[in-house]
Design a protein around this motif. Structure first.
Motif, PDB file in Angstrom:
ATOM      1  N   GLY A   1      -1.301  18.339  -6.532  1.00  0.00           N
ATOM      2  CA  GLY A   1      -0.192  18.225  -5.580  1.00  0.00           C
ATOM      3  C   GLY A   1      -0.595  18.010  -4.142  1.00  0.00           C
ATOM      4  N   GLY A   2      -1.879  17.791  -3.903  1.00  0.00           N
ATOM      5  CA  GLY A   2      -2.314  17.567  -2.532  1.00  0.00           C
ATOM      6  C   GLY A   2      -1.767  16.275  -1.956  1.00  0.00           C
ATOM      7  N   ILE A   3      -1.659  15.271  -2.816  1.00  0.00           N
ATOM      8  CA  ILE A   3      -1.167  13.951  -2.369  1.00  0.00           C
ATOM      9  C   ILE A   3      -0.129  13.445  -3.382  1.00  0.00           C
ATOM     10  N   PRO A   4       0.880  12.698  -2.913  1.00  0.00           N
ATOM     11  CA  PRO A   4       1.939  12.250  -3.834  1.00  0.00           C
ATOM     12  C   PRO A   4       1.535  11.038  -4.667  1.00  0.00           C
ATOM     13  N   GLY A   5       0.425  10.446  -4.269  1.00  0.00           N
ATOM     14  CA  GLY A   5       0.005   9.257  -4.988  1.00  0.00           C
ATOM     15  C   GLY A   5      -1.280   8.743  -4.382  1.00  0.00           C
ATOM     16  N   ALA A   6      -1.745   7.615  -4.913  1.00  0.00           N
ATOM     17  CA  ALA A   6      -3.006   7.070  -4.412  1.00  0.00           C
ATOM     18  C   ALA A   6      -2.955   5.561  -4.439  1.00  0.00           C
ATOM     19  N   LEU A   7      -3.795   5.000  -3.564  1.00  0.00           N
ATOM     20  CA  LEU A   7      -3.987   3.558  -3.549  1.00  0.00           C
ATOM     21  C   LEU A   7      -5.328   3.303  -4.225  1.00  0.00           C
ATOM     22  N   ILE A   8      -5.306   2.513  -5.308  1.00  0.00           N
ATOM     23  CA  ILE A   8      -6.559   2.224  -6.021  1.00  0.00           C
ATOM     24  C   ILE A   8      -6.615   0.728  -6.310  1.00  0.00           C
ATOM     25  N   PHE A   9      -7.639   0.058  -5.802  1.00  0.00           N
ATOM     26  CA  PHE A   9      -7.721  -1.385  -5.977  1.00  0.00           C
ATOM     27  C   PHE A   9      -8.550  -1.786  -7.205  1.00  0.00           C
ATOM     28  N   ASP A  10      -9.278  -0.841  -7.758  1.00  0.00           N
ATOM     29  CA  ASP A  10     -10.175  -1.175  -8.856  1.00  0.00           C
ATOM     30  C   ASP A  10      -9.438  -1.054 -10.196  1.00  0.00           C
ATOM     31  N   ARG A  11      -9.437  -2.132 -10.952  1.00  0.00           N
ATOM     32  CA  ARG A  11      -8.661  -2.218 -12.197  1.00  0.00           C
ATOM     33  C   ARG A  11      -9.058  -1.136 -13.202  1.00  0.00           C
ATOM     34  N   GLU A  12     -10.359  -0.965 -13.413  1.00  0.00           N
ATOM     35  CA  GLU A  12     -10.814   0.021 -14.397  1.00  0.00           C
ATOM     36  C   GLU A  12     -10.425   1.428 -13.957  1.00  0.00           C
ATOM     37  N   LYS A  13     -10.573   1.669 -12.638  1.00  0.00           N
ATOM     38  CA  LYS A  13     -10.258   3.017 -12.146  1.00  0.00           C
ATOM     39  C   LYS A  13      -8.761   3.296 -12.268  1.00  0.00           C
ATOM     40  N   VAL A  14      -7.944   2.281 -12.008  1.00  0.00           N
ATOM     41  CA  VAL A  14      -6.497   2.458 -12.196  1.00  0.00           C
ATOM     42  C   VAL A  14      -6.239   2.904 -13.637  1.00  0.00           C
ATOM     43  N   GLY A  15      -6.876   2.216 -14.580  1.00  0.00           N
ATOM     44  CA  GLY A  15      -6.680   2.535 -15.992  1.00  0.00           C
ATOM     45  C   GLY A  15      -7.030   3.983 -16.292  1.00  0.00           C
ATOM     46  N   GLU A  16      -8.206   4.397 -15.859  1.00  0.00           N
ATOM     47  CA  GLU A  16      -8.666   5.755 -16.179  1.00  0.00           C
ATOM     48  C   GLU A  16      -7.791   6.812 -15.502  1.00  0.00           C
ATOM     49  N   VAL A  17      -7.516   6.593 -14.202  1.00  0.00           N
ATOM     50  CA  VAL A  17      -6.741   7.598 -13.452  1.00  0.00           C
ATOM     51  C   VAL A  17      -5.315   7.682 -14.001  1.00  0.00           C
ATOM     52  N   ALA A  18      -4.709   6.540 -14.260  1.00  0.00           N
ATOM     53  CA  ALA A  18      -3.313   6.547 -14.720  1.00  0.00           C
ATOM     54  C   ALA A  18      -3.201   7.277 -16.065  1.00  0.00           C
ATOM     55  N   VAL A  19      -4.092   6.949 -16.986  1.00  0.00           N
ATOM     56  CA  VAL A  19      -3.985   7.543 -18.318  1.00  0.00           C
ATOM     57  C   VAL A  19      -4.271   9.049 -18.256  1.00  0.00           C
TER      58      VAL A  19
ATOM     59  N   CYS B   1       0.812  -1.225   0.000  1.00  0.00           N
ATOM     60  CA  CYS B   1       0.000   0.000   0.000  1.00  0.00           C
ATOM     61  C   CYS B   1       0.845   1.276   0.000  1.00  0.00           C
ATOM     62  N   GLN B   2       2.137   1.185   0.289  1.00  0.00           N
ATOM     63  CA  GLN B   2       3.070   2.315   0.191  1.00  0.00           C
ATOM     64  C   GLN B   2       2.664   3.532   1.034  1.00  0.00           C
ATOM     65  N   GLY B   3       1.819   3.326   2.026  1.00  0.00           N
ATOM     66  CA  GLY B   3       1.416   4.433   2.897  1.00  0.00           C
ATOM     67  C   GLY B   3       0.477   5.430   2.244  1.00  0.00           C
ATOM     68  N   LEU B   4      -0.127   5.052   1.136  1.00  0.00           N
ATOM     69  CA  LEU B   4      -0.937   6.010   0.365  1.00  0.00           C
ATOM     70  C   LEU B   4      -2.419   5.969   0.763  1.00  0.00           C
ATOM     71  N   PRO B   5      -3.156   7.079   0.555  1.00  0.00           N
ATOM     72  CA  PRO B   5      -4.589   7.073   0.871  1.00  0.00           C
ATOM     73  C   PRO B   5      -5.367   6.200  -0.118  1.00  0.00           C
ATOM     74  N   ASP B   6      -6.345   5.453   0.413  1.00  0.00           N
ATOM     75  CA  ASP B   6      -7.150   4.583  -0.442  1.00  0.00           C
ATOM     76  C   ASP B   6      -8.256   5.409  -1.105  1.00  0.00           C
ATOM     77  N   LEU B   7      -8.127   5.619  -2.418  1.00  0.00           N
ATOM     78  CA  LEU B   7      -9.116   6.426  -3.140  1.00  0.00           C
ATOM     79  C   LEU B   7      -9.958   5.567  -4.085  1.00  0.00           C
TER      80      LEU B   7
END
Ligand code: SF4
Ligand code: SF4
Ligand code: SF4
Length: 789
Positions: free
Chosen positions: A365-383, A344-350
């Motif tokens: 810049g509010g947060i350095p990263g995020a924890l996302i467990f949902d595959r589709e959401k990872v895709g959308e957020v990352a892109v 989880c790298q200490g990140l907030p679960d979004l």
């Protein structure tokens, strides 16, 4: 024919049941766990073996291949009785001695490895069932593969047909790992050989889990299916178009990255964004989408690649991910997205937040990263994040600071204290290189690039906080830009037709051996050594198989015509061919191929028949694993899975860090006696294979040992002569003389290679050589056809 076996729960309900004697209304009967399975082979003696079911086989192996322990320290600190001093035959407060303690540590490491692969498999199977359903069929090679899950069939005695069936196998693996781990508690197992037997069990379970994980993803994600012509894909930083947004994916579990690829395809963004991977996620991304997925390089390239400033978004899943990537991402103003509950790298679960809101939070810049467990959401957020961030970060690529003066100014801060060199696992001469760099000569820094495994220990040790990796990168900028290679993506399993074609030659020895280059990339002397070894054996017409980071390394060097070995040699499972099975979990196809030779070629029953198949492999199949840069606990469990099957493993110069070897004593004649299955007599076969686990200090030593360990008791004279040709030839090439132990491997005159006959005959006479019998070899008394009196 069908039969009932214990499996899923069965419920019967009816409104009315009437017989001549009674009637029942509105009833329901639950009949435990029953299912119908086709009868495909008689069930062997050890279905779903417990942690002691194969103990007798392990003890046979360990009597011949005795553990040699190399403790890191004399203390045990595992419980609050201790710490206990175990030096000079002392025992700890619980009664444990040093051999017990060392084997216990090896078992703990192997349990970690097996648990990691099992948890990975569980995650994949659950997520794939969610998407494709429990009834999605297992299909890893269509008409080319009849025996789809050889390890599972061998160990469990069942034949999984759907994704749902794989869950039952994982239940078994999880139970075994819990049992094994419990044996390491203070006051349980104490005997080192019994600990070692449990190490083998952990390894066997590991290979079952590997197989389950890979057949699930091949079947559901439509990876190449046993395809010798799996596509050639881009490898190397130089292939990345840095004018585009770049998403870097690190780890082993491809599920989140499939979300990214799907989002790109669904939104017509193909060609507008780069998706690049490191470590096994890279292989599996390219197996999912050979067109989009590019490979940066092995696990050890993580820091090196991030320091180029190229990635805009970094996606981490599970295993072998640097644990401080969040700090590294921050240094280059990139965003980190973690996707696994194991990391989880200490990140907030979004996970539950709206994707656009997450992108805004990340970009503002509010947060350095995020924890996302949902595959589709990872895709959308990352892109979306990468596309928005890339234009702002362009000046940070390819390196955050470009001026040569900056390197000189940094190098000038070096105090020549050599703390970095003391911390460096490869003893690289960093201080020396800094001295030259401070005078504007970067050649020495650049020379280190090929030998550095990117561990960052030098930087941690440096009292001046010098960014040594960035400096090496900068000095090697031209080399990095030229890192443009082609490698063949993972093909998955070996076809049954290929096994039929080469099985006879492997068992008789006329194909001199199958060599598997596996494991991580923390090479002591750079990756070139691996490539040199692979090339040597390809030219000698061995079958060379590769997986994981080793398979990447093999693709990172070109010949004089600018071709990598993948472009030069075909990808079939055949003599003189180079087979990339895929990621770490695809190692199961290597052990699976050995099992399939016994089953398909030799027609030995597979089903829950572990000992017979392992005995067959040990005595007849000249296969050797090479883990030149092995590192993690997973590598330890993968190796132990090979040992129990009778496949020796050679490790590189860091190999002593595994704390123990499994070595045969060739001078002990008694250790090399086998039963002749035809007569029941005990026959001396020579030290074949001589060791089960061996650490080689140099690539030359490794090559000689590989050729030697491919010899098997069953070799025909023709096969033995071919294997001896390679052994003698390599030995003489590197040491200049005939090997002293040569007489042990010549059984009859026909074993002598024809081209060296006169010389070897006179050598044998000098050594008092005597002819030996070639038996039908087995270590299992019960396999003797004629009863022993
Ligand atoms: S486990 Fe045994 S040897 Fe280790 S610290 Fe405890 S008592 Fe001592
Ligand atoms: S990063 Fe490279 S140079 Fe630094 S300690 Fe590790 S191997 Fe040595
Ligand atoms: S630790 Fe730092 S200061 Fe010391 S020699 Fe290495 S680079 Fe120079």
């Amino acid at each position: 024919m069908v039969k009932l076996v214990e499996k899923g729960p069965l419920k019967l309900s009816a409104k009315l049941l009437e017989t001549s004697g009674f009637s029942l209304k509105d009833f329901e009967i639950a009949i435990g766990k029953l299912a119908i399975e086709e009868e495909w082979e008689p069930l062997g003696p050890t279905p779903f073996p417990s942690i002691a079911s194969l103990r007798d086989w392990d003890h046979i192996l360990l009597k011949r291949y005795k553990p040699l322990y190399m403790p890191f320290c004399d203390l045990c600190c595992l419980c609050t009785f201790g710490k206990c001093d175990l030096s000079r035959d002392k025992r700890g407060a619980c009664g444990l001695n040093m051999a017990g303690q060392q084997s216990r540590i090896v078992l703990i490491a192997c349990c970690i490895g097996a648990a990691t692969h099992t948890a990975h498999a569980r995650d994949l199977v659950e997520k794939l069932i969610e998407r494709y359903g429990r009834d999605h069929p297992i299909n890893i090679g269509g008409e080319y593969i009849y025996v789809e899950a050889p390890i599972t069939r061998l160990v469990c005695g069942i034949k999984p047909k759907t994704l749902g069936d794989l869950e039952d196998v994982l239940d078994y693996c999880e139970k075994q790992i819990a049992q094994l781990l419990s044996a390491t508690h203070t006051g349980q197992e104490g005997d080192n050989i019994d600990f070692e037997s449990k190490v083998f069990h952990a390894g066997m379970i590991d290979h079952v889990a590997l197989e389950i994980a890979d057949i699930a993803q091949i079947s559901a994600l439509n990876f190449p299916k046993a395809d010798p012509e799996a596509p050639l894909i881009d490898l190397g930083i130089g292939n990345i178009d840095i004018s585009k947004p770049v998403i870097m994916c690190v780890g082993h579990n491809v599920i989140p990255t499939t979300g990214i690829i799907d989002y790109i395809l669904d939104n017509n963004l193909d060609g507008k964004i780069e998706v690049v991977g490191l470590c096994c996620t890279a292989w599996d991304t390219s197996r999912y989408s050979p067109k989009i997925g590019k490979i940066v390089g092995p696990i050890s390239w993580q820091l090196r690649f991030i320091r180029t400033g190229i990635p805009d978004v970094i996606i981490v899943d599970e295993q072998c991910v640097r644990t401080n990537l969040i700090e590294e991402a921050r240094k280059i103003n990139a965003i980190l997205i973690a996707t696994s509950d194991k990391n989880c790298q200490g990140l907030p679960d979004l996970t539950k937040e709206d994707a656009n809101d997450v992108v805004n939070k990340l970009l503002n810049g509010g947060i350095p990263g995020a924890l996302i467990f949902d595959r589709e959401k990872v895709g959308e957020v990352a892109v979306k994040t990468a596309m928005a961030l890339a234009p702002k970060r362009f000046n940070l690529k390819i390196f955050p600071i470009k001026e040569k003066e900056w390197i000189v100014s940094q190098a000038k801060k070096c105090k020549q204290c050599r703390e970095c060199e003391r911390a460096c696992p490869n003893n690289l001469q960093i201080a020396f290189a800094m001295k030259f760099a401070s005078n504007g000569d970067f050649s020495k820094l650049s020379n280190l690039y090929d030998y550095c495994v990117g561990c960052g220990r030098c930087e941690s040790a440096c009292p001046e906080d010098l960014p040594i990796i960035t400096l090496m990168n900068k000095a090697s900028e031209e080399t990095i830009r030229e890192e443009k290679f082609k490698c063949r993506t993972g093909r998955g399993a070996i076809r049954d037709t290929e096994i039929r074609k080469v099985g006879r030659d492997i068992v008789l020895g006329t194909i001199p051996g199958v060599i598997a280059f596996v494991g991580c990339a923390n090479y002591a002397n750079g990756g070139r050594e691996v490539v040199e070894m692979v090339e040597e054996f390809l030219k000698r017409r061995y079958i060379v198989v590769a997986s994981g980071c080793s398979a990447m390394t093999i693709g990172m060097y070109k010949n004089s015509e600018g071709k990598t070995l993948y472009e030069e040699y075909p990808g079939d499972f055949d003599a003189g061919c180079l087979v990339n099975v895929g990621s770490c979990i695809s190692n199961s196809h290597i052990s699976g191929a050995a099992i399939k030779i016994a089953n398909i070629f030799a027609k030995r029953n597979l089903r829950a028949n572990y000992k017979e198949i392992a005995d067959y492999i040990l005595n007849r199949i000249g296969a050797v694993g090479v883990a030149w840069g092995a590192m993690s606990q997973k590598a330890a469990s993968i190796a132990s899975g090979f040992w129990r099957l009778g496949v020796p493993v050679i490790v590189g110069p860091h190999g002593s860090k595994y704390r123990r070897m499994l070595l045969g004593r060739k001078e002990n004649k008694e250790d090399w006696m086998v039963y002749d299955a035809r007569t029941g007599e005990k026959v001396y076969v020579g030290p074949v294979p001589e060791h089960l686990f061996y650490a080689a200090e140099t690539k030359e030593e490794a090559m000689v040992m590989i050729a030697k360990l491919c010899m098997r008791a069953n070799d025909t004279p023709q096969g033995r002569a071919i294997k001896l040709t390679h052994y003698v030839n390599l030995y003489r090439k590197f040491y200049g003389v005939l090997p002293e132990d040569l007489p042990m491997f010549v059984r009859v005159e026909a074993d002598i290679p024809i081209t060296m006959k006169d010389e070897i005959v006179s050598f044998l006479k000098e050594k008092g050589w005597e002819e030996k019998v070639i038996p039908d070899p087995t270590l299992l008394k019960e396999k003797v056809v004629k009863k022993i009196g």
